[in-house]
Motif scaffolding. Structure first.
Motif, PDB file in Angstrom:
ATOM      1  N   GLU A 186       0.827  -1.221   0.000  1.00 24.29           N
ATOM      2  CA  GLU A 186       0.000   0.000   0.000  1.00 24.29           C
ATOM      3  C   GLU A 186       0.855   1.262   0.000  1.00 24.29           C
ATOM      4  O   GLU A 186       0.368   2.345  -0.320  1.00 24.29           O
ATOM      5  CB  GLU A 186      -0.925  -0.019   1.217  1.00 24.29           C
ATOM      6  N   GLN A 187       2.134   1.108   0.346  1.00 24.54           N
ATOM      7  CA  GLN A 187       3.047   2.259   0.316  1.00 24.54           C
ATOM      8  C   GLN A 187       3.962   2.213  -0.909  1.00 24.54           C
ATOM      9  O   GLN A 187       5.007   2.855  -0.944  1.00 24.54           O
ATOM     10  CB  GLN A 187       3.844   2.307   1.610  1.00 24.54           C
ATOM     11  N   ILE A 191       4.161  -2.834  11.401  1.00 22.62           N
ATOM     12  CA  ILE A 191       5.388  -2.039  11.585  1.00 22.62           C
ATOM     13  C   ILE A 191       6.469  -2.495  10.604  1.00 22.62           C
ATOM     14  O   ILE A 191       7.142  -1.664   9.967  1.00 22.62           O
ATOM     15  CB  ILE A 191       5.896  -2.173  13.037  1.00 22.62           C
ATOM     16  N   ALA A 192       6.637  -3.802  10.464  1.00 23.70           N
ATOM     17  CA  ALA A 192       7.666  -4.317   9.554  1.00 23.70           C
ATOM     18  C   ALA A 192       7.383  -3.886   8.119  1.00 23.70           C
ATOM     19  O   ALA A 192       8.292  -3.499   7.376  1.00 23.70           O
ATOM     20  CB  ALA A 192       7.727  -5.846   9.645  1.00 23.70           C
ATOM     21  N   GLY A 193       6.114  -3.919   7.729  1.00 25.23           N
ATOM     22  CA  GLY A 193       5.764  -3.469   6.377  1.00 25.23           C
ATOM     23  C   GLY A 193       6.046  -1.989   6.179  1.00 25.23           C
ATOM     24  O   GLY A 193       6.569  -1.578   5.138  1.00 25.23           O
ATOM     25  N   GLN A 194       5.720  -1.190   7.188  1.00 23.04           N
ATOM     26  CA  GLN A 194       5.983   0.253   7.102  1.00 23.04           C
ATOM     27  C   GLN A 194       7.476   0.537   6.998  1.00 23.04           C
ATOM     28  O   GLN A 194       7.918   1.339   6.169  1.00 23.04           O
ATOM     29  CB  GLN A 194       5.424   0.955   8.352  1.00 23.04           C
ATOM     30  N   GLU A 195       8.244  -0.120   7.835  1.00 17.68           N
ATOM     31  CA  GLU A 195       9.689   0.147   7.853  1.00 17.68           C
ATOM     32  C   GLU A 195      10.359  -0.368   6.582  1.00 17.68           C
ATOM     33  O   GLU A 195      11.289   0.262   6.069  1.00 17.68           O
ATOM     34  CB  GLU A 195      10.321  -0.491   9.092  1.00 17.68           C
ATOM     35  N   ARG A 208       9.542   2.140   3.924  1.00 17.06           N
ATOM     36  CA  ARG A 208      10.319   3.362   4.139  1.00 17.06           C
ATOM     37  C   ARG A 208      11.752   3.153   3.655  1.00 17.06           C
ATOM     38  O   ARG A 208      12.341   4.054   3.035  1.00 17.06           O
ATOM     39  CB  ARG A 208      10.298   3.723   5.625  1.00 17.06           C
ATOM     40  N   TYR A 209      12.300   1.974   3.900  1.00 14.46           N
ATOM     41  CA  TYR A 209      13.674   1.709   3.487  1.00 14.46           C
ATOM     42  C   TYR A 209      13.795   1.694   1.959  1.00 14.46           C
ATOM     43  O   TYR A 209      14.687   2.341   1.392  1.00 14.46           O
ATOM     44  CB  TYR A 209      14.141   0.360   4.064  1.00 14.46           C
ATOM     45  N   VAL A 210      12.898   0.975   1.284  1.00 16.68           N
ATOM     46  CA  VAL A 210      13.043   0.854  -0.177  1.00 16.68           C
ATOM     47  C   VAL A 210      12.632   2.141  -0.895  1.00 16.68           C
ATOM     48  O   VAL A 210      13.065   2.385  -2.028  1.00 16.68           O
ATOM     49  CB  VAL A 210      12.227  -0.341  -0.729  1.00 16.68           C
ATOM     50  N   ASN A 211      11.818   2.990  -0.249  1.00 18.82           N
ATOM     51  CA  ASN A 211      11.379   4.241  -0.883  1.00 18.82           C
ATOM     52  C   ASN A 211      12.254   5.432  -0.508  1.00 18.82           C
ATOM     53  O   ASN A 211      11.956   6.566  -0.901  1.00 18.82           O
ATOM     54  CB  ASN A 211       9.934   4.551  -0.477  1.00 18.82           C
ATOM     55  N   ARG A 212      13.292   5.196   0.249  1.00 21.42           N
ATOM     56  CA  ARG A 212      14.086   6.331   0.747  1.00 21.42           C
ATOM     57  C   ARG A 212      14.813   7.064  -0.377  1.00 21.42           C
ATOM     58  O   ARG A 212      15.047   6.521  -1.427  1.00 21.42           O
ATOM     59  CB  ARG A 212      15.113   5.844   1.785  1.00 21.42           C
TER      60      ARG A 212
END
Length: 464
Positions: free
Chosen positions: A27-28, A453-457, A460-464
């Motif tokens: 979703e992100q 949380i794991a999905g969000q993080e 965030r890592y791959v979209n940084r």
């Protein structure tokens, strides 16, 4: 061939935590591959066998009664774990539990009205309409609709890790070797309870008599691989969520229907026809999870719950019929117990029962006196034949040895630093919060909160 593709995120596992992570990351904007070891018909890990999750709430909701404060939740956790928990992670999980049911609704999960009856969980636990299978089916449908790629019959056999950094994974894809490249990894592949050899290392030969009530696919292969490659371990390999289940259940995958809820209204004896613990110590939702370990400590890891006719309809019916005897001696013969010894145990118990007001809906103080061990609630004489018995074995749901994580679900490495791109959720990290004991529905809460949380993080890592 999987080796021809490159994903943002690889998720290992197909249960609740894995799917929460996969959905959240997708979703992100992340491209996500889920590797499920099981075939499609058996997908979902132990989550297939669950029924509910425990949620804090400040006021009645559409599926929960009254309120259940964060502090009361934490105190309940301290009581069952004896304080063996990471308080920071535990309090964070409890706080986040307030917000999970709306998120689940939006992804197709449905709940049934608050549950009354023998379980006494209407205030604390939200029950899935259709049970765990309906929950994982809803998540898989949502994942497929949103473009998460799911491959079944695909076992991840080894992780390619360099200095705490995930590079890729060797897999067995429909029986053939393959390789997955991804920028980040979420491991949600459960504990090692499906690995009898590993259980034997921890428990000794008695593990041969354990029954695994969850999926046989949780062999702990990823856990061993992570620990061998520098992940910081967490938890005790002898600790697990284990309940007393019907000894006639299948060796694997019997699920929640094999659990027996008759213990509070019974006396429980081992194969020497001797009682060994207070069957009425507390309400069943707060004590059912200790009985697997108690039975595991008995000779040959077998015990028998014995009731009489007046108790037969006080608990949820068993999937297996009770063993019946017109007399205690006849029942003992069918159980291959010494009739004289069982008769002596029952007579001793009956003589110790004190007058009281029996109330199956709560702690009633109906007790024994001068008996060791005492029965402190729901103690009534066994005096209305025929008599019935259920054989009990330890039924392991999941083990607590896992990897250490931080509040961002990042796997901690042995050098004390978090991995930049490896995260964990679900049973493989639940031991950070559940050091010992169990609180009904908490496993699913940990999986849901840390999966998100794991999905969000990861995103965030791959979209940084």
């Amino acid at each position: 061939m999987l080796r021809d593709k490159h994903y943002d995120l690889l998720v290992i596992g197909g249960g609740n935590a894995a799917l929460c992570a996969a959905l959240t990351a997708r979703e992100q904007g992340a491209s996500v591959l889920v590797c499920e070891h099981a075939p499609r018909a058996l997908r979902g890990g132990n989550s297939r066998h669950t029924r509910n999750l425990r949620c804090s709430h400040d006021a009645p909701t559409d599926v929960l009664t009254e309120n259940y404060s964060e502090e009361e939740y934490f105190e309940d956790l301290l009581r069952v774990t004896g304080g063996v928990t990471n308080e920071k992670l535990a309090r964070m999980t409890i706080h986040e539990s307030k917000f999970v049911t709306p998120w689940m609704y939006e992804r197709g999960v449905r709940f049934q009205p608050s549950l009354g009856g023998t379980l006494s969980l209407s205030r604390t636990n939200a029950f899935f309409l259709g049970g765990g299978k309906a929950l994982v089916n809803a998540y898989f449908a949502e994942a497929e609709k949103k473009g998460v790629e799911v491959v079944y019959d695909t076992e991840v056999v080894s992780l390619d890790i360099e200095e705490g950094f995930f590079k890729g994974a060797e897999v067995r894809y429909h029986g053939f070797p393959d390789y997955v490249r991804a920028k980040a990894l979420v491991v949600a592949s459960g504990g090692f309870q499906g690995n009898i050899e590993w259980l034997t290392e921890a428990w000794g030969p008695s593990a041969a008599n354990f029954i695994i009530r969850g999926t046989p696919f949780n062999k702990g292969l990823m856990l061993r691989d992570l620990l061998a490659k520098g992940a910081e371990p967490n938890g005790d390999p002898t600790q697990c969520h284990a309940v007393a289940i019907d000894a006639r259940a299948p060796k694997f995958d019997g699920g929640i229907v094999t659990r027996l809820d008759c213990v509070p209204f019974s006396i429980v004896v081992n194969n020497k026809a001797e009682r060994f613990y207070d069957e009425g110590e507390d309400v069943w939702p707060k004590r059912y999870a200790i009985w697997g370990r108690l039975v595991a400590q008995q000779p040959d890891q077998i015990a028998y719950a014995i009731i009489d006719t007046k108790c037969l309809k006080l608990f949820m019916p068993s999937v297996f019929p009770p063993i019946e005897g017109r007399t205690i001696e006849e029942l003992a013969g069918k159980l291959e117990l010494d009739p004289a010894k069982l008769s002596k145990t029952v007579k001793g118990f009956n003589a110790a029962v004190q007058p009281g007001s029996f109330d199956p809906s709560g702690l009633d103080g109906s007790r024994t006196e001068g008996l060791e061990p005492a029965k402190t609630n729901w103690a009534r004489k066994l005096d209305e034949p025929p008599y019935y018995a259920y054989p009990l074995r330890p039924g392991v749901t999941f083990t607590y040895l896992g990897v250490t994580v931080d509040e961002k679900a990042r796997i901690q490495m042995a050098d004390g630093k978090p991995s930049a791109n490896m995260l964990a959720a679900g049973e493989i990290m639940a031991g950070n919060i559940l050091g010992q004991g169990y609180l009904a529905g908490l496993g699913m809460t940990i999986g849901t909160v840390f999966g998100r949380i794991a999905g969000q993080e990861a995103a965030r890592y791959v979209n940084r």
